[in-house]
Design a protein around this motif. Structure first.
Motif, short mmCIF file in Angstrom:
data_model
loop_
_atom_site.label_atom_id
_atom_site.label_comp_id
_atom_site.label_asym_id
_atom_site.label_seq_id
_atom_site.Cartn_x
_atom_site.Cartn_y
_atom_site.Cartn_z
N TYR A 28 -14.93 27.52 8.67
CA TYR A 28 -15.83 28.63 8.35
C TYR A 28 -17.27 28.15 8.19
O TYR A 28 -18.20 28.78 8.67
N PHE A 29 -17.44 27.01 7.51
CA PHE A 29 -18.79 26.50 7.24
C PHE A 29 -19.28 25.47 8.25
O PHE A 29 -20.36 24.91 8.09
N GLY A 30 -18.50 25.20 9.27
CA GLY A 30 -18.95 24.32 10.33
C GLY A 30 -18.65 22.85 10.12
O GLY A 30 -19.34 22.00 10.67
N GLY A 31 -17.66 22.53 9.34
CA GLY A 31 -17.24 21.14 9.19
C GLY A 31 -17.13 20.69 7.76
O GLY A 31 -17.54 21.39 6.82
N ARG A 32 -16.58 19.47 7.61
CA ARG A 32 -16.47 18.87 6.27
C ARG A 32 -17.85 18.55 5.74
O ARG A 32 -18.78 18.30 6.48
N ASN A 36 -19.48 17.45 -3.54
CA ASN A 36 -19.05 16.77 -2.32
C ASN A 36 -20.29 16.24 -1.63
O ASN A 36 -21.40 16.38 -2.13
N ARG A 37 -20.15 15.62 -0.50
CA ARG A 37 -21.28 14.90 0.10
C ARG A 37 -22.42 15.82 0.54
O ARG A 37 -23.52 15.35 0.78
N CYS A 38 -22.20 17.10 0.67
CA CYS A 38 -23.29 17.98 1.10
C CYS A 38 -24.21 18.35 -0.06
O CYS A 38 -25.28 18.88 0.14
#
Length: 136
Positions: free
Chosen positions: A43-47, A77-79
């Protein structure tokens, strides 16, 4: 901490209440249905392109069990970068807002009570507030 590491932890006490609250919110149209992590990634375009906010159950003195978002959980998380730290209001925020509103009204020579205005909170539990999208 990676989501996989979080999922490997033992299931906390009252987790059934947390899960049920997620299902209830979905039923009320506030949140998505429980879904797999891959669905969120798609949905959000990736991990690492979305941030999870874990939650836990809190037992109030009245005995009521309430789901609480864990806003202090580090490194969602990493984002999520340090400069994007999420901030949540404190329980006293409505009081601060009410005081500032009254001060501004007084500054403008407006008598809120005389004009029939009143303030009320949204309820101390905000039972219908949107909270999260549960990931399994």
């Amino acid at each position: 901490m990676a989501l996989a590491q979080e999922l490997d932890k033992p299931i906390p006490e009252h987790q059934d209440v947390v899960w049920q609250s997620c299902l209830e919110e979905h039923g009320k149209g506030f949140g998505a249905r429980p879904c797999e992590e891959q669905e969120i990634n798609d949905y959000f375009g990736g991990r690492h392109k979305w941030a999870a906010v874990p939650c836990f159950a809190h037992v109030k003195p009245s005995g009521k069990i309430r789901r609480i978002d864990n806003a202090k959980w580090p490194g969602h998380n990493r984002c999520t970068k340090y400069v994007e730290k999420q901030h949540y209001t404190k329980v006293t925020q409505p009081l601060v807002d009410a005081r500032l509103l009254c001060e501004e009204a007084a500054y403008m020579d407006v008598d809120l009570a005389a004009e029939g205005h009143s303030m009320e909170t949204g309820g101390d539990d905000c039972p219908d507030a949107f909270r999260s999208i549960p990931v399994t």
